[in-house]
Write a protein that holds these residues in place. Structure first.
Motif, mmCIF file in Angstrom:
data_model
loop_
_atom_site.group_PDB
_atom_site.id
_atom_site.type_symbol
_atom_site.label_atom_id
_atom_site.label_comp_id
_atom_site.label_asym_id
_atom_site.label_seq_id
_atom_site.Cartn_x
_atom_site.Cartn_y
_atom_site.Cartn_z
ATOM 1 N N VAL A 33 0.878 -1.174 0.000
ATOM 2 C CA VAL A 33 0.000 0.000 0.000
ATOM 3 C C VAL A 33 0.910 1.216 0.000
ATOM 4 O O VAL A 33 1.583 1.499 0.991
ATOM 5 N N ARG A 34 0.946 1.923 -1.117
ATOM 6 C CA ARG A 34 1.832 3.081 -1.255
ATOM 7 C C ARG A 34 1.048 4.361 -1.021
ATOM 8 O O ARG A 34 0.028 4.620 -1.663
ATOM 9 N N LEU A 35 1.540 5.179 -0.066
ATOM 10 C CA LEU A 35 0.913 6.449 0.286
ATOM 11 C C LEU A 35 1.909 7.560 -0.015
ATOM 12 O O LEU A 35 3.074 7.463 0.353
ATOM 13 N N THR A 36 1.457 8.629 -0.648
ATOM 14 C CA THR A 36 2.378 9.658 -1.129
ATOM 15 C C THR A 36 2.564 10.844 -0.187
ATOM 16 O O THR A 36 3.378 11.713 -0.458
ATOM 17 N N ASP A 37 1.835 10.894 0.909
ATOM 18 C CA ASP A 37 1.958 12.003 1.861
ATOM 19 C C ASP A 37 3.385 12.038 2.423
ATOM 20 O O ASP A 37 3.897 11.026 2.899
ATOM 21 N N PRO A 38 4.073 13.210 2.385
ATOM 22 C CA PRO A 38 5.434 13.295 2.921
ATOM 23 C C PRO A 38 5.524 13.014 4.424
ATOM 24 O O PRO A 38 6.609 12.732 4.936
ATOM 25 N N CYS A 39 4.395 13.039 5.142
ATOM 26 C CA CYS A 39 4.385 12.698 6.569
ATOM 27 C C CYS A 39 4.443 11.190 6.792
ATOM 28 O O CYS A 39 4.619 10.740 7.916
ATOM 29 N N VAL A 40 4.284 10.420 5.730
ATOM 30 C CA VAL A 40 4.344 8.965 5.807
ATOM 31 C C VAL A 40 5.775 8.529 5.517
ATOM 32 O O VAL A 40 6.378 8.965 4.534
ATOM 33 N N SER A 41 6.335 7.677 6.372
ATOM 34 C CA SER A 41 7.696 7.183 6.191
ATOM 35 C C SER A 41 7.770 6.208 5.016
ATOM 36 O O SER A 41 6.758 5.653 4.585
ATOM 37 N N ARG A 42 8.987 5.982 4.544
ATOM 38 C CA ARG A 42 9.178 5.066 3.404
ATOM 39 C C ARG A 42 8.640 3.673 3.725
ATOM 40 O O ARG A 42 7.991 3.053 2.901
ATOM 41 N N TYR A 43 8.937 3.162 4.899
ATOM 42 C CA TYR A 43 8.400 1.881 5.376
ATOM 43 C C TYR A 43 7.740 2.174 6.715
ATOM 44 O O TYR A 43 8.358 2.055 7.755
ATOM 45 N N HIS A 44 6.495 2.594 6.681
ATOM 46 C CA HIS A 44 5.816 3.175 7.833
ATOM 47 C C HIS A 44 5.227 2.136 8.798
ATOM 48 O O HIS A 44 5.448 2.219 9.998
ATOM 49 N N ALA A 45 4.468 1.197 8.263
ATOM 50 C CA ALA A 45 3.752 0.241 9.116
ATOM 51 C C ALA A 45 3.534 -1.061 8.357
ATOM 52 O O ALA A 45 3.680 -1.111 7.134
ATOM 53 N N GLU A 46 3.168 -2.097 9.109
ATOM 54 C CA GLU A 46 2.834 -3.382 8.509
ATOM 55 C C GLU A 46 1.631 -3.985 9.217
ATOM 56 O O GLU A 46 1.444 -3.775 10.416
ATOM 57 N N ILE A 47 0.861 -4.745 8.454
ATOM 58 C CA ILE A 47 -0.218 -5.546 9.014
ATOM 59 C C ILE A 47 0.163 -7.003 8.771
ATOM 60 O O ILE A 47 0.424 -7.397 7.632
ATOM 61 N N HIS A 48 0.241 -7.774 9.849
ATOM 62 C CA HIS A 48 0.585 -9.196 9.753
ATOM 63 C C HIS A 48 -0.631 -10.041 10.063
ATOM 64 O O HIS A 48 -1.396 -9.725 10.965
ATOM 65 N N ARG A 49 -0.771 -11.109 9.302
ATOM 66 C CA ARG A 49 -1.872 -12.055 9.533
ATOM 67 C C ARG A 49 -1.303 -13.377 10.031
ATOM 68 O O ARG A 49 -0.331 -13.894 9.503
ATOM 69 N N ARG A 50 -1.930 -13.893 11.057
ATOM 70 C CA ARG A 50 -1.614 -15.237 11.560
ATOM 71 C C ARG A 50 -2.941 -15.891 11.870
ATOM 72 O O ARG A 50 -3.576 -15.563 12.877
ATOM 73 N N GLY A 51 -3.371 -16.781 10.990
ATOM 74 C CA GLY A 51 -4.693 -17.398 11.139
ATOM 75 C C GLY A 51 -5.773 -16.346 10.994
ATOM 76 O O GLY A 51 -5.858 -15.657 9.986
ATOM 77 N N PHE A 52 -6.600 -16.197 12.032
ATOM 78 C CA PHE A 52 -7.669 -15.197 12.024
ATOM 79 C C PHE A 52 -7.233 -13.886 12.668
ATOM 80 O O PHE A 52 -8.024 -12.965 12.790
ATOM 81 N N CYS A 53 -6.002 -13.811 13.126
ATOM 82 C CA CYS A 53 -5.525 -12.648 13.878
ATOM 83 C C CYS A 53 -4.696 -11.724 12.985
ATOM 84 O O CYS A 53 -3.786 -12.169 12.290
#
Length: 125
Positions: A33-53
């Motif tokens: 998911v690429r966001l162009t706002d300069p307030c967003v870091s190059r590698y800002h956040a991640e969502i990890h899935r493990r089963g249903f979580c």
């Protein structure tokens, strides 16, 4: 399947299906998911899935990640309708009811459905 609704300044931009075990979010072109706002870091956040979580992790971003108005200090489990804010973007986490684990109630549990019973092998040499 889980998905996020991506909004910029309150305007819906798109709906994104979370199909992999990890979804990277940030300014860099190699993110899912690429966001162009300069307030967003190059590698800002991640969502990890493990089963249903599903877990949200801030990747030590410069301006931080907010979940439901609170700045993230550690990984946190996502719940349906949680709002993730990165710069001018709001990502609403959605989870289909079919992706939620079902609770097993003791009065409805059928023990005869047990496939492997290791209890009978305990004590046998």
């Amino acid at each position: 399947m889980a998905r996020i609704l991506l909004q910029e300044k309150g305007t819906l931009i798109k709906e994104i299906q979370l199909t992999g075990d990890a979804t990277r979010i940030g300014r860099e072109q190699f993110n899912h998911v690429r966001l162009t706002d300069p307030c967003v870091s190059r590698y800002h956040a991640e969502i990890h899935r493990r089963g249903f979580c599903y877990t949200l992790i801030d990747k030590k971003s410069t301006n931080g990640t907010r979940l439901n108005g609170t700045k993230l200090n550690k990984p946190v489990t996502l719940n349906p309708n949680d709002e993730i804010v990165l710069g001018d973007y709001t990502l609403t986490f959605l989870l289909d009811p079919t992706d939620s684990p079902m609770a097993v109630h003791p009065d409805t549990f059928d023990a005869s459905a047990t496939i492997i019973d290791l209890g009978s092998q305990l004590g046998a040499d």
